[in-house]
Design a protein around this motif. Structure first.
Motif, PDB file in Angstrom:
ATOM      1  N   PHE A  85       0.837  -1.203   0.000  1.00 32.23           N
ATOM      2  CA  PHE A  85       0.000   0.000   0.000  1.00 32.23           C
ATOM      3  C   PHE A  85       0.874   1.256   0.000  1.00 32.23           C
ATOM      4  O   PHE A  85       0.562   2.250  -0.661  1.00 32.23           O
ATOM      5  CB  PHE A  85      -0.944  -0.007   1.206  1.00 32.23           C
ATOM      6  N   GLY A  86       1.989   1.193   0.730  1.00 27.46           N
ATOM      7  CA  GLY A  86       2.911   2.323   0.756  1.00 27.46           C
ATOM      8  C   GLY A  86       3.497   2.605  -0.616  1.00 27.46           C
ATOM      9  O   GLY A  86       3.615   3.771  -1.029  1.00 27.46           O
ATOM     10  N   LEU A  87       3.869   1.561  -1.347  1.00 22.73           N
ATOM     11  CA  LEU A  87       4.429   1.737  -2.689  1.00 22.73           C
ATOM     12  C   LEU A  87       3.401   2.318  -3.656  1.00 22.73           C
ATOM     13  O   LEU A  87       3.736   3.126  -4.534  1.00 22.73           O
ATOM     14  CB  LEU A  87       4.961   0.406  -3.209  1.00 22.73           C
ATOM     15  N   ILE A  88       2.141   1.934  -3.485  1.00 22.58           N
ATOM     16  CA  ILE A  88       1.068   2.500  -4.326  1.00 22.58           C
ATOM     17  C   ILE A  88       0.960   4.006  -4.103  1.00 22.58           C
ATOM     18  O   ILE A  88       0.908   4.798  -5.061  1.00 22.58           O
ATOM     19  CB  ILE A  88      -0.281   1.806  -4.037  1.00 22.58           C
ATOM     20  N   LEU A  89       0.930   4.430  -2.835  1.00 13.26           N
ATOM     21  CA  LEU A  89       0.829   5.864  -2.527  1.00 13.26           C
ATOM     22  C   LEU A  89       2.066   6.622  -2.998  1.00 13.26           C
ATOM     23  O   LEU A  89       1.973   7.755  -3.501  1.00 13.26           O
ATOM     24  CB  LEU A  89       0.641   6.044  -1.021  1.00 13.26           C
ATOM     25  N   TYR A  90       3.220   6.005  -2.842  1.00 17.18           N
ATOM     26  CA  TYR A  90       4.487   6.595  -3.286  1.00 17.18           C
ATOM     27  C   TYR A  90       4.428   6.882  -4.789  1.00 17.18           C
ATOM     28  O   TYR A  90       4.752   7.984  -5.251  1.00 17.18           O
ATOM     29  CB  TYR A  90       5.612   5.612  -2.949  1.00 17.18           C
ATOM     30  N   ALA A  91       3.996   5.886  -5.559  1.00 15.47           N
ATOM     31  CA  ALA A  91       3.930   6.036  -7.009  1.00 15.47           C
ATOM     32  C   ALA A  91       2.938   7.118  -7.416  1.00 15.47           C
ATOM     33  O   ALA A  91       3.216   7.935  -8.304  1.00 15.47           O
ATOM     34  CB  ALA A  91       3.559   4.699  -7.648  1.00 15.47           C
ATOM     35  N   ILE A  92       1.782   7.151  -6.757  1.00 14.38           N
ATOM     36  CA  ILE A  92       0.775   8.170  -7.080  1.00 14.38           C
ATOM     37  C   ILE A  92       1.332   9.570  -6.843  1.00 14.38           C
ATOM     38  O   ILE A  92       1.199  10.471  -7.689  1.00 14.38           O
ATOM     39  CB  ILE A  92      -0.504   7.948  -6.242  1.00 14.38           C
TER      40      ILE A  92
END
Length: 430
Positions: A85-92
């Motif tokens: 989930f952290g990587l998803i937010l990071y990418a966004i």
């Protein structure tokens, strides 16, 4: 008991350790490509140093906002899901730099950074205790220091990209033979064209970073990680919070961590302003930041090795005292020597974050995940103090000192707090 024969990372955890450790480099890159943007935005958007420092307020404010939700998420699900989930937010957050550059609105960039650090809050809240759990607790602090040693590698890459692919090619930072900015002498039409060009230059590395993060997301999603945290529907967050508040070693650790992050961000962000006061261009000044990070990286590996023989709490105290001494020179010595001492301060900062982290979380048991969130929230120190230092720098002079020199009184105070924590953990909490 001697820990010399206990492996820092056992074979069963080697691949997960490598994958999670790679994330330390990934958020190090984000941290240190962003620090120089304070100076870049200040020039191209024609705003004060204090307002430009809102870059740090947005960046590190995201940690404060999302650390507790991240901990509760991990406690309910798992370390792996927290990382995903952290990587998803990071990418966004990284990819939002594309529309931000199109609209050319400073506030849009701040929102992008804010969301990006939602992801970093998830990653740090998850990855640090995950690394601590990967083996014998007697080597946990050494293991975290080893993993954190790869954070400056990402930071060095971020600084290199900022120096060579952003700061060096910004048209707004071009100067006359006497060192004066050309941008400030242009008319509004010329400034607008340069602003459009420079914001695209700032945007591009973040877009590339977004796709790198997506690649890491895919790799970690398909790899089977050890489930160190299991779903716990009976977890009582309020009871855990009360136990943490009552734990003086942990409570003081959060305070020490807040002041450490503030000191680190101020020393690395305003090295450019310190050099600028000496007539050094931004792209050249960033090279001093790269040297500082190289020293930081080397010192991190050396201090990790020293922990095999010297108590980590004693090293924390000694390094804090060393930082106080070097930063005193930064304040009092004008000229190139003060700049050299500012670079040298990174050697003393190297072990502070993971060591404070490991000491504060030691033997917290079921409270470790929420405790980790509190230590990640402490990163808010990086949001609060840089704007204050920027305000001091905007004064021009303070007494007989250049304001940029005097502004480093704030990191000095921070190192005093860390020295006190080192002493108390060594003599009282032990």
């Amino acid at each position: 008991m001697k820990n010399n024969n206990i492996p820092v990372v056992s074979k069963e955890y080697l691949v997960p350790f490598i994958l999670i450790t790679s994330l330390f480099a990934l958020w190090g890159f984000a941290n240190d490509i962003t620090n120089p943007m304070v100076a870049a935005f200040g020039t191209v958007m024609e705003i004060s140093t204090a307002k430009a420092a809102l870059v740090q307020f947005a960046f590190y404010g995201g940690y404060a906002t999302m650390a507790i939700p991240a901990a509760l998420f991990v406690q309910k699900y798992s370390y792996k899901k927290g990382i995903i989930f952290g990587l998803i937010l990071y990418a966004i957050g990284a990819l939002l730099f594309y529309p931000a550059a199109q609209f050319e609105v400073f506030g849009f960039f701040l929102i992008s950074l804010y969301i990006l650090t939602f992801g970093l809050a998830f990653l740090e809240t998850t990855a640090n205790p995950f690394i601590l759990s990967m083996g014998d607790e007697r080597t946990a602090t050494r293991r975290l220091n080893l993993a954190q040693s790869f954070n400056p590698i990402g930071s060095l890459l971020g600084m290199f990209v900022a120096s060579k692919f952003i700061l060096a090619v910004l048209d707004s930072d071009k100067r006359t033979a006497t060192g004066e900015l050309i941008f400030t002498t242009l008319d509004e039409v010329q400034k607008a064209a340069i602003r459009t060009h420079d914001l695209l230059i700032i945007r591009n590395p973040y877009i590339i970073l977004g796709f790198v993060v997506i690649a890491m997301l895919v790799i970690i999603s398909i790899y089977k990680m050890p489930a160190q945290v299991k779903k716990d529907d009976n977890f009582n967050a309020m009871a855990s919070f009360k136990r943490l508040i009552a734990n003086s070693k942990y409570r003081e650790g959060v305070i020490a961590q807040m002041f450490y992050v503030a000191a680190q961000i101020m020393c690395w962000t305003f090295i450019i302003q310190y050099a600028d006061n000496l007539g050094i261009a931004k792209s050249t000044a960033q090279n001093y930041n790269i040297v500082a990070m190289g020293i930081f990286l080397l010192s991190r590996f050396i201090s990790t090795m020293l922990m095999k023989y010297v108590n980590a709490k004693k090293l924390l105290l000694l390094f804090a005292l060393g930082a106080m001494l070097s930063i005193s020179g930064v304040i009092l010595i004008e000229g190139q020597m003060g700049l050299y001492l500012l670079v040298a301060t990174s050697a003393f900062m190297s072990l502070m974050f993971p060591t404070i982290y490991g000491i504060a979380l030691h033997k917290l048991g079921e409270d470790t995940t929420l405790g980790a969130a509190g230590l990640v929230m402490a990163i808010v120190g990086g949001a609060l103090m840089p704007p204050l230092q920027g305000t001091i720098i905007d004064l021009g002079t303070v007494g007989s000192l250049p304001a940029v020199n005097f502004s480093f009184i704030l990191p000095f105070i921070c190192f005093c707090v860390i020295a006190i924590y080192g002493y108390r953990t060594l003599k009282i909490h032990s």
